[in-house]
Write a protein that holds these residues in place. Sequence first.
Motif, PDB file in Angstrom:
ATOM      1  N   PRO A 197       0.847  -1.193   0.000  1.00 55.57           N
ATOM      2  CA  PRO A 197       0.000   0.000   0.000  1.00 55.57           C
ATOM      3  C   PRO A 197       0.887   1.250   0.000  1.00 55.57           C
ATOM      4  CG  PRO A 197      -0.768  -1.560   1.641  1.00 55.57           C
ATOM      5  CD  PRO A 197       0.548  -2.077   1.122  1.00 55.57           C
ATOM      6  N   VAL A 198       0.339   2.357  -0.446  1.00 57.72           N
ATOM      7  CA  VAL A 198       1.108   3.593  -0.595  1.00 57.72           C
ATOM      8  C   VAL A 198       1.372   4.237   0.767  1.00 57.72           C
ATOM      9  CG1 VAL A 198       1.011   5.938  -1.522  1.00 57.72           C
ATOM     10  CG2 VAL A 198       0.307   4.009  -2.929  1.00 57.72           C
ATOM     11  N   HIS A 199       2.616   4.687   0.923  1.00 60.15           N
ATOM     12  CA  HIS A 199       3.040   5.478   2.078  1.00 60.15           C
ATOM     13  C   HIS A 199       3.302   6.889   1.563  1.00 60.15           C
ATOM     14  CE1 HIS A 199       3.867   1.775   4.347  1.00 60.15           C
ATOM     15  NE2 HIS A 199       4.385   1.328   3.215  1.00 60.15           N
ATOM     16  N   ILE A 200       3.006   7.889   2.367  1.00 64.22           N
ATOM     17  CA  ILE A 200       3.318   9.271   1.998  1.00 64.22           C
ATOM     18  C   ILE A 200       4.607   9.665   2.713  1.00 64.22           C
ATOM     19  CG2 ILE A 200       2.548  11.678   2.017  1.00 64.22           C
ATOM     20  CD1 ILE A 200       0.841   9.798   0.255  1.00 64.22           C
ATOM     21  N   PHE A 201       5.601  10.069   1.917  1.00 65.15           N
ATOM     22  CA  PHE A 201       6.872  10.527   2.466  1.00 65.15           C
ATOM     23  C   PHE A 201       6.942  12.038   2.330  1.00 65.15           C
ATOM     24  CE2 PHE A 201       8.058   6.238   2.642  1.00 65.15           C
ATOM     25  CZ  PHE A 201       9.300   6.105   3.250  1.00 65.15           C
ATOM     26  N   GLY A 202       7.437  12.697   3.365  1.00 67.23           N
ATOM     27  CA  GLY A 202       7.627  14.132   3.349  1.00 67.23           C
ATOM     28  C   GLY A 202       8.703  14.505   4.347  1.00 67.23           C
ATOM     29  N   TRP A 203       9.008  15.786   4.395  1.00 65.75           N
ATOM     30  CA  TRP A 203      10.072  16.265   5.274  1.00 65.75           C
ATOM     31  C   TRP A 203       9.565  16.336   6.704  1.00 65.75           C
ATOM     32  CZ3 TRP A 203      15.022  16.424   4.386  1.00 65.75           C
ATOM     33  CH2 TRP A 203      15.849  17.065   5.311  1.00 65.75           C
ATOM     34  N   ASP A 204      10.303  15.715   7.619  1.00 70.10           N
ATOM     35  CA  ASP A 204      10.006  15.781   9.047  1.00 70.10           C
ATOM     36  C   ASP A 204      11.037  16.700   9.681  1.00 70.10           C
ATOM     37  OD1 ASP A 204      10.278  15.137  11.920  1.00 70.10           O
ATOM     38  OD2 ASP A 204       8.767  13.605  11.499  1.00 70.10           O
ATOM     39  N   LYS A 205      10.581  17.841  10.174  1.00 68.01           N
ATOM     40  CA  LYS A 205      11.504  18.839  10.732  1.00 68.01           C
ATOM     41  C   LYS A 205      12.212  18.324  11.980  1.00 68.01           C
ATOM     42  CE  LYS A 205       8.887  22.643   8.859  1.00 68.01           C
ATOM     43  NZ  LYS A 205       7.947  23.717   9.090  1.00 68.01           N
ATOM     44  N   ASP A 206      11.538  17.514  12.781  1.00 68.65           N
ATOM     45  CA  ASP A 206      12.158  16.990  13.997  1.00 68.65           C
ATOM     46  C   ASP A 206      13.277  15.994  13.681  1.00 68.65           C
ATOM     47  OD1 ASP A 206      10.445  18.514  15.601  1.00 68.65           O
ATOM     48  OD2 ASP A 206       8.959  16.906  15.734  1.00 68.65           O
ATOM     49  N   LEU A 207      13.046  15.136  12.693  1.00 68.35           N
ATOM     50  CA  LEU A 207      14.058  14.153  12.303  1.00 68.35           C
ATOM     51  C   LEU A 207      15.071  14.731  11.319  1.00 68.35           C
ATOM     52  CD1 LEU A 207      11.789  11.006  11.752  1.00 68.35           C
ATOM     53  CD2 LEU A 207      13.261  11.500  13.718  1.00 68.35           C
ATOM     54  N   ASN A 208      14.717  15.848  10.687  1.00 62.95           N
ATOM     55  CA  ASN A 208      15.557  16.518   9.693  1.00 62.95           C
ATOM     56  C   ASN A 208      15.868  15.596   8.510  1.00 62.95           C
ATOM     57  OD1 ASN A 208      16.815  18.869   8.787  1.00 62.95           O
ATOM     58  ND2 ASN A 208      18.808  18.157   9.493  1.00 62.95           N
ATOM     59  N   ARG A 209      14.809  14.907   8.048  1.00 58.69           N
ATOM     60  CA  ARG A 209      14.956  14.019   6.901  1.00 58.69           C
ATOM     61  C   ARG A 209      13.591  13.689   6.317  1.00 58.69           C
ATOM     62  NH1 ARG A 209      13.780   8.565   8.082  1.00 58.69           N
ATOM     63  NH2 ARG A 209      13.692   8.091  10.302  1.00 58.69           N
ATOM     64  N   LEU A 210      13.610  13.119   5.105  1.00 52.07           N
ATOM     65  CA  LEU A 210      12.390  12.606   4.497  1.00 52.07           C
ATOM     66  C   LEU A 210      12.035  11.294   5.183  1.00 52.07           C
ATOM     67  CD1 LEU A 210      13.223  13.295   0.773  1.00 52.07           C
ATOM     68  CD2 LEU A 210      11.247  14.195   1.994  1.00 52.07           C
ATOM     69  N   THR A 211      10.764  11.127   5.510  1.00 56.05           N
ATOM     70  CA  THR A 211      10.304   9.929   6.200  1.00 56.05           C
ATOM     71  C   THR A 211       8.831   9.702   5.900  1.00 56.05           C
ATOM     72  OG1 THR A 211      10.246   8.826   8.356  1.00 56.05           O
ATOM     73  CG2 THR A 211       9.701  11.165   8.324  1.00 56.05           C
ATOM     74  N   ALA A 212       8.333   8.526   6.228  1.00 53.14           N
ATOM     75  CA  ALA A 212       6.906   8.255   6.073  1.00 53.14           C
ATOM     76  C   ALA A 212       6.163   9.118   7.090  1.00 53.14           C
ATOM     77  CB  ALA A 212       6.617   6.778   6.295  1.00 53.14           C
ATOM     78  N   ILE A 213       5.271   9.970   6.595  1.00 55.95           N
ATOM     79  CA  ILE A 213       4.607  10.927   7.495  1.00 55.95           C
ATOM     80  C   ILE A 213       3.119  10.685   7.642  1.00 55.95           C
ATOM     81  CG2 ILE A 213       6.301  12.748   7.107  1.00 55.95           C
ATOM     82  CD1 ILE A 213       4.242  14.038   5.202  1.00 55.95           C
ATOM     83  N   ASP A 214       2.569   9.769   6.854  1.00 53.96           N
ATOM     84  CA  ASP A 214       1.132   9.546   6.973  1.00 53.96           C
ATOM     85  C   ASP A 214       0.831   8.803   8.277  1.00 53.96           C
ATOM     86  OD1 ASP A 214       2.315   7.235   6.030  1.00 53.96           O
ATOM     87  OD2 ASP A 214       0.730   6.743   4.632  1.00 53.96           O
ATOM     88  N   SER A 215      -0.340   9.016   8.784  1.00 52.43           N
ATOM     89  CA  SER A 215      -0.704   8.428  10.072  1.00 52.43           C
ATOM     90  C   SER A 215      -1.551   7.173   9.899  1.00 52.43           C
ATOM     91  CB  SER A 215      -1.462   9.448  10.915  1.00 52.43           C
ATOM     92  OG  SER A 215      -2.622   9.866  10.230  1.00 52.43           O
ATOM     93  N   LYS A 245      14.517   0.867   9.160  1.00 56.15           N
ATOM     94  CA  LYS A 245      15.682   0.858   8.259  1.00 56.15           C
ATOM     95  C   LYS A 245      15.251   1.111   6.816  1.00 56.15           C
ATOM     96  CE  LYS A 245      18.699  -2.116  10.978  1.00 56.15           C
ATOM     97  NZ  LYS A 245      19.433  -3.391  10.997  1.00 56.15           N
ATOM     98  N   ILE A 246      14.122   0.532   6.436  1.00 51.85           N
ATOM     99  CA  ILE A 246      13.603   0.744   5.081  1.00 51.85           C
ATOM    100  C   ILE A 246      13.170   2.191   4.919  1.00 51.85           C
ATOM    101  CG2 ILE A 246      11.743   0.131   3.488  1.00 51.85           C
ATOM    102  CD1 ILE A 246      11.898  -2.724   4.674  1.00 51.85           C
ATOM    103  N   ASP A 247      12.496   2.729   5.919  1.00 55.66           N
ATOM    104  CA  ASP A 247      12.066   4.135   5.910  1.00 55.66           C
ATOM    105  C   ASP A 247      13.268   5.052   5.700  1.00 55.66           C
ATOM    106  OD1 ASP A 247       9.648   6.040   7.380  1.00 55.66           O
ATOM    107  OD2 ASP A 247      11.705   6.794   7.429  1.00 55.66           O
ATOM    108  N   GLU A 248      14.328   4.827   6.464  1.00 54.39           N
ATOM    109  CA  GLU A 248      15.525   5.673   6.356  1.00 54.39           C
ATOM    110  C   GLU A 248      16.203   5.522   4.996  1.00 54.39           C
ATOM    111  OE1 GLU A 248      18.204   5.357   9.690  1.00 54.39           O
ATOM    112  OE2 GLU A 248      16.499   5.204  11.076  1.00 54.39           O
ATOM    113  N   ALA A 249      16.295   4.300   4.486  1.00 55.93           N
ATOM    114  CA  ALA A 249      16.939   4.069   3.190  1.00 55.93           C
ATOM    115  C   ALA A 249      16.164   4.748   2.065  1.00 55.93           C
ATOM    116  CB  ALA A 249      17.067   2.567   2.925  1.00 55.93           C
ATOM    117  N   ILE A 250      14.844   4.643   2.104  1.00 57.58           N
ATOM    118  CA  ILE A 250      14.024   5.294   1.077  1.00 57.58           C
ATOM    119  C   ILE A 250      14.149   6.809   1.202  1.00 57.58           C
ATOM    120  CG2 ILE A 250      11.661   5.718   0.293  1.00 57.58           C
ATOM    121  CD1 ILE A 250      11.071   2.779   1.112  1.00 57.58           C
ATOM    122  N   GLY A 251      14.100   7.320   2.418  1.00 57.10           N
ATOM    123  CA  GLY A 251      14.236   8.761   2.635  1.00 57.10           C
ATOM    124  C   GLY A 251      15.550   9.302   2.091  1.00 57.10           C
TER     125      GLY A 251
END
Length: 84
Positions: free
Chosen positions: A41-59, A69-75
């Motif tokens: 299923p689709v995940h929405i990735f966007g910039w997370d200011k707290d983590l200072n990186r692109l990450t899955a942001i959908d709830s 680890k997959i989240d970080e590699a994709i980001g």
Amino acid sequence: MKTRTEIFELTVDGKPLVVRATPFQTLATETRFRVSVNDSPVHIFGWDKDLNRLTAIDSSQAANNINDKIDEAIGRQLYQRIAA
């Protein structure tokens, strides 16, 4: 902005992944990505200011199932692609 789905491969912990990422812009002109891993299923990735990186942001439940680890590699991969 013309959207174009990019397909790329990653290996995380020895497991091959096929990632499909399609950029889109929010009303605030922030670039986000619709990301599917191995036809998940689709995940929405966007910039997370707290983590200072692109990450899955959908709830949604789907985002909770993505491995850190997959989240970080994709980001990282998405960031390299938009920085180029």
